[in-house]
Structures are given as C-alpha cells and as structure tokens.
Design a protein around this motif. Structure first.
Motif, PDB file in Angstrom:
ATOM      1  N   SER A  13     -13.048  10.574  28.150  1.00  0.00           N
ATOM      2  CA  SER A  13     -14.229  10.151  28.895  1.00  0.00           C
ATOM      3  C   SER A  13     -14.157  10.777  30.277  1.00  0.00           C
ATOM      4  O   SER A  13     -13.351  10.365  31.117  1.00  0.00           O
ATOM      5  CB  SER A  13     -14.283   8.621  29.020  1.00  0.00           C
ATOM      6  OG  SER A  13     -15.287   8.264  29.946  1.00  0.00           O
ATOM      7  N   ILE A  14     -14.979  11.797  30.491  1.00  0.00           N
ATOM      8  CA  ILE A  14     -15.005  12.459  31.801  1.00  0.00           C
ATOM      9  C   ILE A  14     -15.412  11.460  32.878  1.00  0.00           C
ATOM     10  O   ILE A  14     -14.882  11.481  33.988  1.00  0.00           O
ATOM     11  CB  ILE A  14     -15.973  13.666  31.775  1.00  0.00           C
ATOM     12  CG1 ILE A  14     -15.502  14.697  30.751  1.00  0.00           C
ATOM     13  CG2 ILE A  14     -16.124  14.280  33.148  1.00  0.00           C
ATOM     14  CD1 ILE A  14     -14.115  15.266  31.004  1.00  0.00           C
ATOM     15  N   THR A  15     -16.315  10.574  32.536  1.00  0.00           N
ATOM     16  CA  THR A  15     -16.749   9.544  33.485  1.00  0.00           C
ATOM     17  C   THR A  15     -15.555   8.718  33.949  1.00  0.00           C
ATOM     18  O   THR A  15     -15.380   8.473  35.146  1.00  0.00           O
ATOM     19  CB  THR A  15     -17.818   8.635  32.848  1.00  0.00           C
ATOM     20  OG1 THR A  15     -18.913   9.446  32.437  1.00  0.00           O
ATOM     21  CG2 THR A  15     -18.308   7.582  33.826  1.00  0.00           C
ATOM     22  N   ASP A  16     -14.711   8.306  33.001  1.00  0.00           N
ATOM     23  CA  ASP A  16     -13.536   7.511  33.357  1.00  0.00           C
ATOM     24  C   ASP A  16     -12.475   8.353  34.057  1.00  0.00           C
ATOM     25  O   ASP A  16     -11.877   7.918  35.050  1.00  0.00           O
ATOM     26  CB  ASP A  16     -12.935   6.862  32.111  1.00  0.00           C
ATOM     27  CG  ASP A  16     -13.834   5.780  31.521  1.00  0.00           C
ATOM     28  OD1 ASP A  16     -14.728   5.271  32.248  1.00  0.00           O
ATOM     29  OD2 ASP A  16     -13.653   5.461  30.332  1.00  0.00           O
ATOM     30  N   LEU A  17     -12.221   9.565  33.548  1.00  0.00           N
ATOM     31  CA  LEU A  17     -11.163  10.405  34.124  1.00  0.00           C
ATOM     32  C   LEU A  17     -11.438  10.781  35.579  1.00  0.00           C
ATOM     33  O   LEU A  17     -10.534  10.794  36.413  1.00  0.00           O
ATOM     34  CB  LEU A  17     -10.995  11.686  33.301  1.00  0.00           C
ATOM     35  CG  LEU A  17     -10.249  11.547  31.992  1.00  0.00           C
ATOM     36  CD1 LEU A  17     -10.336  12.856  31.209  1.00  0.00           C
ATOM     37  CD2 LEU A  17      -8.797  11.172  32.234  1.00  0.00           C
ATOM     38  N   PHE A  18     -12.683  11.120  35.868  1.00  0.00           N
ATOM     39  CA  PHE A  18     -13.017  11.613  37.203  1.00  0.00           C
ATOM     40  C   PHE A  18     -13.810  10.605  38.032  1.00  0.00           C
ATOM     41  O   PHE A  18     -14.147  10.895  39.182  1.00  0.00           O
ATOM     42  CB  PHE A  18     -13.807  12.923  37.105  1.00  0.00           C
ATOM     43  CG  PHE A  18     -13.000  14.061  36.557  1.00  0.00           C
ATOM     44  CD1 PHE A  18     -12.088  14.736  37.363  1.00  0.00           C
ATOM     45  CD2 PHE A  18     -13.138  14.444  35.239  1.00  0.00           C
ATOM     46  CE1 PHE A  18     -11.345  15.782  36.855  1.00  0.00           C
ATOM     47  CE2 PHE A  18     -12.403  15.482  34.723  1.00  0.00           C
ATOM     48  CZ  PHE A  18     -11.484  16.155  35.523  1.00  0.00           C
TER      49      PHE A  18
END
Length: 126
Positions: free
Chosen positions: A7-12
């Motif tokens: 999840s790019i949203t969660d990672l970044f």
C-alpha cells in the motif's frame, strides 16, 4: 515469485488521487489564427488549483486536425493542463468546469474543446 501487496498510501503516508482531468488549451482558433493561449493556460491553472489543489501545464504539444468546414489542415501547439482529482471534488465542480470549457471555446473560436478524463479523450462541441 511471491506476489507482494503493498500500500503506497500506507508506506509513504500519501494521499491517492487516481483520476486525471486534462484540458487541451489551444494556441489558435478553428481558422488557424492565434489566440491568447497564455491567458487561458493561466486561468485553467488557477481554476484547477482552486478546485483540486494544484495543476500542471505541459507546454507546446504538436497536433493537427482537419477543419470539416474549410477542409483546411490546422497544425497547432496546444498546451495540456491537468490535475489529478478526487472524485467528490470533480463531481462538485463538474457544472462549473463545463461552463469554463465552453467559455474558453467561445472566446478562442473553437468548434470543439478537447479534454481527457480518467484516460479517455473527449471532444465537446462549442
């Protein structure tokens, strides 16, 4: 190979805006006469920034189309102005965007205005 779900949203810690709305701002009218493109690019950037939080302009694409009335080939250099939009914000401002596109088309003597939404190209009659 294992499929890894990220999840790019969660990672970044980033906000996702997956739909792109883009307008082709003409540099000439339907008869090949120059128009005030800088004025309309600026107005589009301002409007998109107000509605969607920001915008980007890509200068000087090269395109051509055949004027069906005069049968004259019009070679032009439109600028693409785009923003990645939130669906709710887009729906909220859709009527005002249509009014703006028609105003730009009328003031720049276009037969149609080209725009893209979510990867699909549209031509709106003026």
């Amino acid at each position: 190979m294992d499929d890894i779900q990220l999840s790019i949203t969660d990672l970044f810690g980033a906000e996702a805006r997956g739909q792109k709305f883009a307008v082709y701002v003409p540099n000439q009218d339907r008869d090949g006469r120059p128009v005030d493109q800088a004025h309309w690019v600026r107005r589009t950037l301002i409007l998109f920034s107000e509605y969607f939080g920001g915008a980007t302009a890509i200068p000087y694409l090269k395109g051509a189309w055949l004027n069906p009335e005069s049968r004259k080939l019009i070679v032009e250099e439109p600028q693409l102005v785009y923003s990645y939009v939130d669906g709710d914000a887009f729906a909220t401002h859709a009527a005002a965007l249509e009014i703006f596109l028609r105003e730009m088309g009328e003031h720049t003597n276009q037969g149609q205005i080209g725009f893209e939404f979510d990867g699909i190209f549209y031509l709106m009659d003026i």
